[in-house]
Design a protein around this motif. Structure first.
Motif, PDB file in Angstrom:
ATOM      1  N   GLU A   5      -6.319   7.832   3.180  1.00 18.42           N
ATOM      2  CA  GLU A   5      -6.296   6.457   3.662  1.00 18.42           C
ATOM      3  C   GLU A   5      -4.782   6.290   4.451  1.00 18.42           C
ATOM      4  O   GLU A   5      -4.746   5.264   5.070  1.00 18.42           O
ATOM      5  N   ASP A   6      -4.044   7.141   4.275  1.00 22.56           N
ATOM      6  CA  ASP A   6      -2.941   7.119   4.951  1.00 22.56           C
ATOM      7  C   ASP A   6      -3.156   7.520   6.663  1.00 22.56           C
ATOM      8  O   ASP A   6      -2.029   7.333   7.527  1.00 22.56           O
TER       9      ASP A   6
ATOM     10  N   SER B 237       0.810  -1.303  -0.073  1.00 20.19           N
ATOM     11  CA  SER B 237       0.037   0.002   0.162  1.00 20.19           C
ATOM     12  C   SER B 237       0.775   1.394  -0.042  1.00 20.19           C
ATOM     13  O   SER B 237       0.253   2.330  -0.408  1.00 20.19           O
TER      14      SER B 237
ATOM     15  N   LYS C 254      -2.151  10.008   0.748  1.00 18.50           N
ATOM     16  CA  LYS C 254      -3.596   9.852   0.688  1.00 18.50           C
ATOM     17  C   LYS C 254      -4.405   9.761   1.933  1.00 18.50           C
ATOM     18  O   LYS C 254      -3.920   9.539   2.775  1.00 18.50           O
TER      19      LYS C 254
END
Length: 119
Positions: free
Chosen positions: A89-90, A63, A87
């Motif tokens: 989602e990080d 990822s 991002k």
């Protein structure tokens, strides 16, 4: 014993960059591998990247591969995580960890540093 102190977390916009640092102290000569892990809200802690203390061999989670770079400065007993193209989602609490050469698990953990990516 090894003590780990992370720094460098913060709030950045998506697409931005951030560098985390992890300063190790104590019995650092016992350490074989250093790593970064992260835990997002309501999720389990996950592996991000590792680096061997002597040879600098690195390994990344799929990822983050190509976006994150782990490195170390042996003279400063410090490990870094350069994070690019971030991002949402990080977003997570990022933890530094150390594994002794004689161990098969990460023995020491830092307190964590918050990384928040806004969209």
């Amino acid at each position: 014993q090894v003590q780990l102190l992370e720094s460098g977390g913060g709030l950045v916009q998506a697409g931005g960059s951030l560098t985390l640092s992890c300063a190790a102290s104590g019995s650092t000569d016992s350490v074989g591998i250093m790593g970064w892990f992260r835990q997002a809200p309501d999720k389990e802690r996950e592996f991000v990247a590792t680096i061997t203390w002597s040879g600098g061999i690195t390994f990344y989670a799929d990822s983050v591969k190509g976006r994150f770079t782990i490195s170390r400065d042996n003279a400063k007993s410090t490990v870094y995580l350069q994070m690019n193209s971030l991002k949402p989602e990080d977003t997570a609490v990022y933890y530094c960890a150390a594994r002794r050469r004689v161990s098969n698990r990460f023995d020491y953990w830092g307190q964590g540093t918050q990384v928040t990516i806004s969209s």
